[in-house]
Design a protein around this motif. Sequence first.
Motif, PDB file in Angstrom:
ATOM      1  N   LEU A   1      -1.764  45.089  -4.492  1.00  0.00           N
ATOM      2  CA  LEU A   1      -1.349  43.729  -4.152  1.00  0.00           C
ATOM      3  C   LEU A   1       0.166  43.645  -4.061  1.00  0.00           C
ATOM      4  N   TYR A   2       0.843  44.536  -4.834  1.00  0.00           N
ATOM      5  CA  TYR A   2       2.310  44.546  -4.874  1.00  0.00           C
ATOM      6  C   TYR A   2       2.761  45.976  -5.120  1.00  0.00           C
TER       7      TYR A   2
ATOM      8  N   ARG B   1      -6.710  31.791  -9.062  1.00  0.00           N
ATOM      9  CA  ARG B   1      -5.387  31.217  -9.294  1.00  0.00           C
ATOM     10  C   ARG B   1      -5.119  30.096  -8.290  1.00  0.00           C
TER      11      ARG B   1
ATOM     12  N   GLU C   1      -2.218  29.284  -7.476  1.00  0.00           N
ATOM     13  CA  GLU C   1      -1.019  29.871  -6.829  1.00  0.00           C
ATOM     14  C   GLU C   1       0.206  28.954  -6.887  1.00  0.00           C
TER      15      GLU C   1
ATOM     16  N   PRO D   1       4.630  37.852 -12.880  1.00  0.00           N
ATOM     17  CA  PRO D   1       5.747  37.757 -11.937  1.00  0.00           C
ATOM     18  C   PRO D   1       5.327  38.126 -10.515  1.00  0.00           C
TER      19      PRO D   1
ATOM     20  N   TYR E   1       2.147  36.846   0.523  1.00  0.00           N
ATOM     21  CA  TYR E   1       2.687  37.663  -0.568  1.00  0.00           C
ATOM     22  C   TYR E   1       1.861  38.903  -0.868  1.00  0.00           C
TER      23      TYR E   1
ATOM     24  N   MET F   1       1.907  32.797  -9.654  1.00  0.00           N
ATOM     25  CA  MET F   1       2.934  33.832  -9.768  1.00  0.00           C
ATOM     26  C   MET F   1       4.250  33.184 -10.188  1.00  0.00           C
TER      27      MET F   1
ATOM     28  N   ILE G   1       5.856  40.138  -7.282  1.00  0.00           N
ATOM     29  CA  ILE G   1       6.489  41.431  -6.987  1.00  0.00           C
ATOM     30  C   ILE G   1       6.323  41.682  -5.489  1.00  0.00           C
TER      31      ILE G   1
HETATM   32  N1  5AD Z   1       2.981  39.946  -6.711  1.00  0.00           N
HETATM   33  C1  5AD Z   1       2.385  39.464  -7.824  1.00  0.00           C
HETATM   34  N2  5AD Z   1       1.141  38.966  -7.863  1.00  0.00           N
HETATM   35  C2  5AD Z   1       0.441  38.946  -6.708  1.00  0.00           C
HETATM   36  N3  5AD Z   1      -0.785  38.488  -6.419  1.00  0.00           N
HETATM   37  C3  5AD Z   1      -1.019  38.716  -5.106  1.00  0.00           C
HETATM   38  N4  5AD Z   1       0.042  39.297  -4.534  1.00  0.00           N
HETATM   39  C4  5AD Z   1       0.984  39.449  -5.507  1.00  0.00           C
HETATM   40  C5  5AD Z   1       2.306  39.940  -5.537  1.00  0.00           C
HETATM   41  N5  5AD Z   1       2.895  40.410  -4.445  1.00  0.00           N
HETATM   42  C6  5AD Z   1      -1.616  37.775  -7.377  1.00  0.00           C
HETATM   43  C7  5AD Z   1      -2.059  36.423  -6.816  1.00  0.00           C
HETATM   44  C8  5AD Z   1      -3.560  36.550  -6.766  1.00  0.00           C
HETATM   45  C9  5AD Z   1      -3.846  37.600  -7.818  1.00  0.00           C
HETATM   46  C10 5AD Z   1      -5.140  38.301  -7.667  1.00  0.00           C
HETATM   47  O1  5AD Z   1      -2.766  38.505  -7.666  1.00  0.00           O
HETATM   48  O2  5AD Z   1      -1.648  35.374  -7.682  1.00  0.00           O
HETATM   49  O3  5AD Z   1      -4.234  35.346  -7.052  1.00  0.00           O
END
Ligand code: 5AD
Length: 357
Positions: A311-312, A164, A166, A235, A72, A205, A237
């Motif tokens: 990250l997103y 997290r 997760e 959420p 993700y 998430m 993303i």
């Molecule tokens: N969308 C939302 N949250 C995300 N994280 C990582 N990728 C995404 C995404 N695409 C969150 C994960 C991680 C935190 C640092 O960011 O839960 O543990």
Amino acid sequence: MDNREEELIRRLERKHHLTEAEYAALIRGRDAEAAAILAELACAARKTVFGDTVYTRGLIEISSICRNNCLYCGIRRDNGNAQRYRLTREEILACADEGYGLGFRTFVLQGGEDPYFTDDILCGIVSAIKETHPDCAVTLSMGERSRDSYRALYEAGADRYLLRHETADAAHYTRLHPAEMSFENRMRCLEELREIGYQVGCGFMVGSPFQTEETLAKDLAFIESFRPEMCGIGPFIPHHDTPFAGEEAGSVELTLFLLSVIRLILPEVLLPATTALGTLDPAGREKGILAGANVVMPNLSPVAVRKKYELYDNKICTGEESAQCLGCLQARVQRTGYRLVSDRGDAPGFSGRRSGG
Ligand code: 5AD
Ligand code: FES
């Protein structure tokens, strides 16, 4: 909302406990009326513990380099398009100094699992921050490490650790992560962090691919039994350069509902209104506070790197205007009727070896 739903909500408020099947039923049966009642009870529970206080933590994103490949995540190893950076020790210390001047008394160092940050290097940075700012808490969010590493970082002065979980469903975990990562190791890390004496944060998430009411019910049951000091939920993303690019984003509505549920499970938990929530909805973080959240984490990273810690997609607070994150959040929080404070804000019931110290 039917009688069954209302009964579950009332019992959750009284006992801070439901069975896994009941959590799933609570989520499945939710509607706007149930959400409103939950939010009201969540705010009342929070008020008893925290009054009208919302805590701030200064977030420093120290590296976008990551050895992992979570399906993700935009900074996963296999994303050849990701822009990689790593802050120097001097840059990190300068961020903390600047944050201190702005009033922050907690710094969160977050990054990918970047092998550059060995124990020696990270311990040196943690102890330097603690030496310069002994009245501050240092929180680490640097992923999975060994028990010895976690212990060394704690001895160097780190107070809290965010990792997290997760998802609390092992099969679901497998579908979100590559084969070399394991649910068992994640849980081992969380247990070890707790044993060492950290204030520990878990989280998940909302709306991650393959998530169901049942896996969410497991998350809630896990949170109930693990009793984390902090809990981060936001959420999902999709990020355009990941295997989950085509998946649907999580819902703001369900995130807010779950924030209220988590507040009722653990009235004393430190619960952030996350950047992801603010990304999906311009008023998301304010709505998060009104649902029971009591922490905001303005970005203190140098403006030049913020877009690279992606990250997103469409992450907020990454542009030129982002230097004013704190002022912007202050105004937003004030409009909700709450009071943004800068003190360390340790978990109230925390009885770790170094609580408050
Ligand atoms: N969308 C939302 N949250 C995300 N994280 C990582 N990728 C995404 C995404 N695409 C969150 C994960 C991680 C935190 C640092 O960011 O839960 O543990
Ligand atoms: Fe870096 Fe998951 S992609 S920890």
